[in-house]
Design a protein around this motif. Sequence first.
Motif, PDB file in Angstrom:
ATOM      1  N   LYS A   1      -2.575  23.317  78.295  1.00 37.03           N
ATOM      2  CA  LYS A   1      -1.288  23.834  77.823  1.00 37.03           C
ATOM      3  C   LYS A   1      -0.293  22.696  77.605  1.00 37.03           C
ATOM      4  N   ARG A   2      -0.267  21.735  78.534  1.00 35.29           N
ATOM      5  CA  ARG A   2       0.626  20.577  78.352  1.00 35.29           C
ATOM      6  C   ARG A   2       0.243  19.798  77.105  1.00 35.29           C
ATOM      7  N   ALA A   3      -1.057  19.558  76.931  1.00 41.42           N
ATOM      8  CA  ALA A   3      -1.499  18.837  75.737  1.00 41.42           C
ATOM      9  C   ALA A   3      -1.174  19.610  74.466  1.00 41.42           C
ATOM     10  N   GLU A   4      -1.295  20.929  74.544  1.00 36.97           N
ATOM     11  CA  GLU A   4      -0.981  21.752  73.369  1.00 36.97           C
ATOM     12  C   GLU A   4       0.480  21.606  72.973  1.00 36.97           C
ATOM     13  N   ARG A   5       1.362  21.593  73.949  1.00 33.44           N
ATOM     14  CA  ARG A   5       2.795  21.438  73.656  1.00 33.44           C
ATOM     15  C   ARG A   5       3.085  20.049  73.066  1.00 33.44           C
ATOM     16  N   ILE A   6       2.411  19.031  73.593  1.00 30.06           N
ATOM     17  CA  ILE A   6       2.618  17.675  73.061  1.00 30.06           C
ATOM     18  C   ILE A   6       2.153  17.597  71.608  1.00 30.06           C
ATOM     19  N   VAL A   7       0.975  18.155  71.333  1.00 31.02           N
ATOM     20  CA  VAL A   7       0.447  18.125  69.967  1.00 31.02           C
ATOM     21  C   VAL A   7       1.363  18.887  69.027  1.00 31.02           C
ATOM     22  N   ALA A   8       1.816  20.058  69.451  1.00 29.39           N
ATOM     23  CA  ALA A   8       2.719  20.837  68.609  1.00 29.39           C
ATOM     24  C   ALA A   8       4.014  20.073  68.332  1.00 29.39           C
TER      25      ALA A   8
ATOM     26  N   LEU B   1       1.889   8.932  61.216  1.00 28.31           N
ATOM     27  CA  LEU B   1       1.574   8.546  62.586  1.00 28.31           C
ATOM     28  C   LEU B   1       1.626   9.742  63.529  1.00 28.31           C
ATOM     29  N   ALA B   2       2.606  10.624  63.334  1.00 27.42           N
ATOM     30  CA  ALA B   2       2.723  11.793  64.202  1.00 27.42           C
ATOM     31  C   ALA B   2       1.531  12.729  64.018  1.00 27.42           C
ATOM     32  N   VAL B   3       1.102  12.941  62.773  1.00 24.76           N
ATOM     33  CA  VAL B   3      -0.077  13.782  62.536  1.00 24.76           C
ATOM     34  C   VAL B   3      -1.310  13.149  63.168  1.00 24.76           C
ATOM     35  N   ALA B   4      -1.483  11.843  62.976  1.00 26.07           N
ATOM     36  CA  ALA B   4      -2.649  11.161  63.532  1.00 26.07           C
ATOM     37  C   ALA B   4      -2.661  11.223  65.054  1.00 26.07           C
ATOM     38  N   ALA B   5      -1.497  10.991  65.679  1.00 26.62           N
ATOM     39  CA  ALA B   5      -1.431  11.052  67.146  1.00 26.62           C
ATOM     40  C   ALA B   5      -1.702  12.468  67.636  1.00 26.62           C
ATOM     41  N   GLY B   6      -1.167  13.467  66.932  1.00 28.94           N
ATOM     42  CA  GLY B   6      -1.398  14.848  67.335  1.00 28.94           C
ATOM     43  C   GLY B   6      -2.856  15.240  67.253  1.00 28.94           C
ATOM     44  N   VAL B   7      -3.517  14.866  66.163  1.00 24.87           N
ATOM     45  CA  VAL B   7      -4.934  15.199  66.015  1.00 24.87           C
ATOM     46  C   VAL B   7      -5.769  14.474  67.077  1.00 24.87           C
ATOM     47  N   THR B   8      -5.413  13.224  67.370  1.00 20.19           N
ATOM     48  CA  THR B   8      -6.152  12.459  68.385  1.00 20.19           C
ATOM     49  C   THR B   8      -6.052  13.115  69.758  1.00 20.19           C
TER      50      THR B   8
ATOM     51  N   MET C   1     -10.563  19.579  73.342  1.00 22.52           N
ATOM     52  CA  MET C   1     -11.930  19.894  72.966  1.00 22.52           C
ATOM     53  C   MET C   1     -12.885  19.430  74.062  1.00 22.52           C
ATOM     54  N   THR C   2     -14.005  20.125  74.220  1.00 24.73           N
ATOM     55  CA  THR C   2     -14.961  19.775  75.260  1.00 24.73           C
ATOM     56  C   THR C   2     -15.624  18.444  74.948  1.00 24.73           C
ATOM     57  N   SER C   3     -16.186  17.841  75.993  1.00 25.35           N
ATOM     58  CA  SER C   3     -16.807  16.529  75.845  1.00 25.35           C
ATOM     59  C   SER C   3     -18.295  16.566  76.125  1.00 25.35           C
TER      60      SER C   3
ATOM     61  N   LYS D   1      -8.000  30.263  68.394  1.00 30.75           N
ATOM     62  CA  LYS D   1      -7.390  30.959  69.525  1.00 30.75           C
ATOM     63  C   LYS D   1      -6.091  30.310  69.996  1.00 30.75           C
ATOM     64  N   ARG D   2      -5.661  29.253  69.308  1.00 30.97           N
ATOM     65  CA  ARG D   2      -4.393  28.606  69.648  1.00 30.97           C
ATOM     66  C   ARG D   2      -3.504  28.611  68.410  1.00 30.97           C
ATOM     67  N   PRO D   3      -2.833  29.707  68.146  1.00 37.47           N
ATOM     68  CA  PRO D   3      -2.030  29.826  66.920  1.00 37.47           C
ATOM     69  C   PRO D   3      -0.882  28.824  66.846  1.00 37.47           C
ATOM     70  N   LEU D   4      -0.354  28.393  67.990  1.00 33.15           N
ATOM     71  CA  LEU D   4       0.744  27.423  67.960  1.00 33.15           C
ATOM     72  C   LEU D   4       0.303  26.124  67.303  1.00 33.15           C
ATOM     73  N   LEU D   5      -0.888  25.639  67.689  1.00 31.76           N
ATOM     74  CA  LEU D   5      -1.389  24.411  67.078  1.00 31.76           C
ATOM     75  C   LEU D   5      -1.688  24.622  65.606  1.00 31.76           C
ATOM     76  N   ARG D   6      -2.310  25.733  65.272  1.00 33.19           N
ATOM     77  CA  ARG D   6      -2.664  25.991  63.877  1.00 33.19           C
ATOM     78  C   ARG D   6      -1.427  26.054  62.981  1.00 33.19           C
ATOM     79  N   ARG D   7      -0.412  26.732  63.441  1.00 31.07           N
ATOM     80  CA  ARG D   7       0.787  26.890  62.613  1.00 31.07           C
ATOM     81  C   ARG D   7       1.571  25.590  62.475  1.00 31.07           C
ATOM     82  N   THR D   8       1.691  24.846  63.580  1.00 25.94           N
ATOM     83  CA  THR D   8       2.443  23.586  63.477  1.00 25.94           C
ATOM     84  C   THR D   8       1.689  22.552  62.652  1.00 25.94           C
TER      85      THR D   8
END
Length: 375
Positions: A62-69, A118-125, A132-134, A169-176
């Motif tokens: 959840k924390r990572a999701e907020r940072i990416v968004a 840079l923001a898009v690249a950092a967010g995707v990284t 994502m699982t490892s 299943k994470r609409p916040l990430l998809r929409r942002t």
Amino acid sequence: MSDENKDTPGSTGPDEDGAERGARRERIVGTPSPARDRALLAEDDISAPAGVGEQLDEASMKRAERIVATLFLVAFASSVAFIAYFIGWSGRDGGMHGVLRARESNFWLGGTMALSFLAVAAGVTIWVRRLMTSKPIIQERHELASDEESRTAFARDFMEGADDSGITKRPLLRRTLLLAAAPLGLAPLVLLRDLGPLPEKRLRHTYWGDAVKRAKSEGKKGVRLVVDGTDRPLRVSDFASPGSMITVLPEGIEEHVPEDDVLTQNAKAVTILINIPEDLFKPAEGRENWHVNGIVAYSKVCTHVGCPAALYEQTTHHILCPCHQSTFDATDAAKVIFGPAARPLPQLPLSVEDGYIIATSDYHEPVGPSFWERG
């Protein structure tokens, strides 16, 4: 005890058949132990236990999701700022003309676009690393084929990857993410505006024309040439040695031009003055009186891409632009003899007044690179 009976390092001592000689060796400091050697053999399974990395902590996710968004929102805001500046500010007062205006536009346009990428690249990284699982992935090599089985497998893997990424299943990430990408897709369309506004007549004239008009209004024949950097008016006697070259500007440019426009006018009006032996000089038709005893003036702005054509070879009387090696013949109206430049350097009409070298008019053609509406 004799030397023959002494045990030596790395051996177990003498043996009648020599079968055990060297079987037990002393370890040298820094070498791996035999146990470690055996553990690194190919048949040993050193992979991670099944399931490692497949279960992620939901709170951390959840924390990572907020940072990416947040990063995607920053990318969106930067892209909008790029478009807003390009439309609302860069075209003010007639467009992005002048050295200072170009510097300003490069800073804001380049900065906002770079921040967006840079923001898009950092967010995707962060998305890939933290959301994502490892689990280990093994890719087998097969012959490339587009049979039904491969297409079905691709569709299955694609859906599994989409589900694993969390985009469904994470609409916040998809929409942002979509919000961040939308302005980037529109940016190329906005850049088409760079075809205008039209420069009109501003690229066809330099400050030499204004300076000559002001001098003639004061009863003079033309404006004096001053040495770039010292602003010292140049006499004919100061420039009497054949083979000399110097950079000059029109007199009074800093006194009569607004401070924020001085660099632009200097860049357009900068001129090289060359003293060519009169027996070698071949004035172009209609320009027989444009020189003073072989002293001739050409624009310093290369007609290829605008670099300073500032190198002069005295033995050949060639003017060289160091950027792309365009070469001009100073003895023959600065015609192009080599390189990508498409036309000669414009020539400035010269004369003499009270012993000083003066310009009697502006350049008769636009200086610098050719532009699409020049005609």
